[in-house]
Design a protein around this motif. Structure first.
Motif, mmCIF file in Angstrom:
data_model
loop_
_atom_site.group_PDB
_atom_site.id
_atom_site.type_symbol
_atom_site.label_atom_id
_atom_site.label_comp_id
_atom_site.label_asym_id
_atom_site.label_seq_id
_atom_site.Cartn_x
_atom_site.Cartn_y
_atom_site.Cartn_z
ATOM 1 N N LYS A 125 -4.690 94.723 28.285
ATOM 2 C CA LYS A 125 -4.280 95.412 29.527
ATOM 3 C C LYS A 125 -5.055 96.452 30.121
ATOM 4 O O LYS A 125 -5.002 97.470 29.295
ATOM 5 C CB LYS A 125 -2.588 95.751 29.650
ATOM 6 N N ILE A 126 -5.682 96.522 31.231
ATOM 7 C CA ILE A 126 -6.490 97.779 31.626
ATOM 8 C C ILE A 126 -5.428 98.296 32.648
ATOM 9 O O ILE A 126 -4.862 97.681 33.597
ATOM 10 C CB ILE A 126 -7.540 97.128 32.154
ATOM 11 N N TYR A 127 -5.495 99.662 32.381
ATOM 12 C CA TYR A 127 -4.260 100.468 33.083
ATOM 13 C C TYR A 127 -4.988 101.313 34.134
ATOM 14 O O TYR A 127 -4.438 101.626 35.288
ATOM 15 C CB TYR A 127 -3.535 101.364 32.244
ATOM 16 N N ALA A 128 -6.440 101.567 33.976
ATOM 17 C CA ALA A 128 -7.062 102.669 34.808
ATOM 18 C C ALA A 128 -8.602 102.333 34.715
ATOM 19 O O ALA A 128 -9.107 101.857 33.657
ATOM 20 C CB ALA A 128 -6.630 103.865 34.636
ATOM 21 N N TYR A 129 -9.398 102.574 35.773
ATOM 22 C CA TYR A 129 -10.877 102.521 35.565
ATOM 23 C C TYR A 129 -11.223 103.657 36.379
ATOM 24 O O TYR A 129 -10.796 104.117 37.515
ATOM 25 C CB TYR A 129 -11.280 101.075 36.301
ATOM 26 N N ILE A 130 -12.539 103.985 36.195
ATOM 27 C CA ILE A 130 -13.245 105.085 36.896
ATOM 28 C C ILE A 130 -14.758 104.738 36.729
ATOM 29 O O ILE A 130 -15.410 104.444 35.521
ATOM 30 C CB ILE A 130 -13.024 106.286 36.621
ATOM 31 N N PHE A 131 -15.673 104.789 37.769
ATOM 32 C CA PHE A 131 -16.999 104.380 37.905
ATOM 33 C C PHE A 131 -17.714 105.389 38.851
ATOM 34 O O PHE A 131 -17.149 106.118 39.550
ATOM 35 C CB PHE A 131 -17.302 103.039 38.564
ATOM 36 N N ASN A 132 -18.931 105.777 38.220
ATOM 37 C CA ASN A 132 -19.571 106.791 38.828
ATOM 38 C C ASN A 132 -21.082 106.217 39.032
ATOM 39 O O ASN A 132 -21.776 105.978 38.072
ATOM 40 C CB ASN A 132 -19.643 108.064 38.046
ATOM 41 N N GLY A 133 -21.425 106.352 40.316
ATOM 42 C CA GLY A 133 -22.662 105.755 40.549
ATOM 43 C C GLY A 133 -23.734 106.750 41.304
ATOM 44 O O GLY A 133 -23.380 107.532 41.921
ATOM 45 N N ALA A 134 -24.944 106.408 41.297
ATOM 46 C CA ALA A 134 -26.283 107.201 41.951
ATOM 47 C C ALA A 134 -27.100 106.173 42.470
ATOM 48 O O ALA A 134 -27.362 104.906 41.860
ATOM 49 C CB ALA A 134 -26.919 108.137 40.870
ATOM 50 N N LYS A 135 -27.811 106.492 43.612
ATOM 51 C CA LYS A 135 -28.918 105.405 44.168
ATOM 52 C C LYS A 135 -29.864 106.132 44.502
ATOM 53 O O LYS A 135 -29.961 107.259 44.862
ATOM 54 C CB LYS A 135 -27.899 104.880 45.358
#
Length: 368
Positions: free
Chosen positions: A280-290
């Motif tokens: 079970k996945i309860y939370a996610y966080i992604f951080n990106g740059a371009k």
């Protein structure tokens, strides 16, 4: 919460229950309103703390609702008998779907389906991590890719397209540095964790031999969940990049896992669910740059492979300049059954990008 004592005061038709709640001794008072010995349907009873707070008054014949029964209680013939029924049903009867089944010491281990009272002070995930909930583990899964292009790249240090192993096979492991070898200054041994040919969790420790491939003894199906430095020399970690490939492969586009140089563990949003478990996945966080011009969007996709079918279950963009952070704590967790392979990738419309991600998840072993 445990019942410590029970005392009936005949003069006041009052039942005192000594209860331990939130680590403190309190007294619960059950007071019967009618002074007579006989009981009729409209007679009322109040359960409250001794100081009168949290009072709850109800007709005696509605007590079945309080303890989760419907019409199953016999009509008592006296006040004493009513209190006896209350005590036995609340605190003794192991079959009662009532408060009895929820009375658990504040620091006691809980089964997966335990009914915990709100008085438990620890966070759900803290209880799992501290071993207070059996059959379940909580962990975070980290991944990163510093070279996102116009072709989808798995969110893992090695990048490229990813697909799980469809047939059981051995693996081979090597480093880009000669110092990563048994008795060397770098990484001497690694631990591989993944699925066996039966789809169950297994691990194997491999002695490295620098830039030469070393095969595993065990076979693996689906792929690798994690590889970590298990033993190291004076450098305390891996000096070079450690690659894990299927047997006979030298093509780095077929990588199953990789430990970046001097990191000590894999960084990949890839997970294979054991056959006897649920993820079970309860939370996610992604951080990106371009960079490199064009649109600022980095598109993130999540995939599941199960029963021969690939499904896209997650698709969300990051606007790198305006809002580079994408995170959510899910009200209803994402649920994946045994033998499912899950991975995330990212792509840009133009230029290049970089992205990192973290998943907060639990793995529950199903009862046999």
């Amino acid at each position: 919460m445990y019942v410590r004592k029970i005392e009936y005061l005949s003069s006041g038709n009052t039942l005192l229950l000594g209860v331990n709640a939130d680590g403190q001794e309190v007294v619960i008072k059950a007071f019967f309103h009618d002074s007579g010995a006989s009981i009729v349907d409209n007679d009322r009873i109040t359960i409250a703390r001794q100081n009168g707070s949290d009072a709850y008054t109800f007709p005696w014949n509605k007590v079945d609702r309080l303890i989760g029964k419907s019409g199953a209680l016999p009509k008592p013939t006296s006040v004493q008998e009513l209190y006896k029924i209350l005590f036995e049903e609340f605190f003794i009867n192991p079959q009662a779907e009532s408060l009895n089944n929820q009375l658990v010491a504040l620091d006691a281990p809980l089964a997966q389906d335990a009914k915990a009272l709100p008085t438990r002070t620890d966070d759900y995930f803290d209880e799992i991590i501290d071993g207070k909930r059996t059959g379940i583990t909580a962990f975070s899964k980290f991944g990163q890719n510093a070279n996102i292009t116009t072709t989808p790249q798995v969110i893992a240090s090695f990048g490229g397209a990813y697909f799980p192993m469809l047939t059981a096979d051995t693996l081979r492991v090597k480093s880009s540095s000669p110092l990563d070898t048994l008795n060397g200054d770098g990484c001497q041994k690694v631990k591989i964790v993944g699925l066996s040919p039966l789809g169950l969790l297994q691990e194997e420790i491999i002695d490295l031999n620098g830039e030469d491939f070393v095969p595993t003894t065990k076979q693996w199906l689906g792929g690798v969940n994690r590889v970590t430095v298990h033993q190291a020399g004076t450098q305390r970690t891996n000096v070079g990049t450690i690659d894990v490939l299927p047997s006979g492969e030298t093509d780095l586009t077929k990588l199953q896992a990789q430990i970046p140089a001097r990191i000590g563990t894999t960084k990949q949003l890839i997970f294979h669910v054991p056959a006897d478990s649920v993820l079970k996945i309860y939370a996610y966080i992604f951080n990106g740059a371009k960079s490199g011009g064009g649109s600022d969007l980095l598109d993130i996709n999540g995939y599941i492979f199960k029963d021969g079918i690939v499904t896209n279950f997650f698709d969300s963009p990051i606007t790198a300049t305006a809002n580079p952070l994408l995170s959510e704590k899910l009200v209803i967790p994402l649920r994946f059954e045994g033998l499912a392979s899950i991975w995330f990738d990212s792509v840009v419309a133009a230029g290049t990008g970089r992205i990192s991600g973290r998943l907060q998840q639990t793995l529950t072993q199903l009862s046999s």
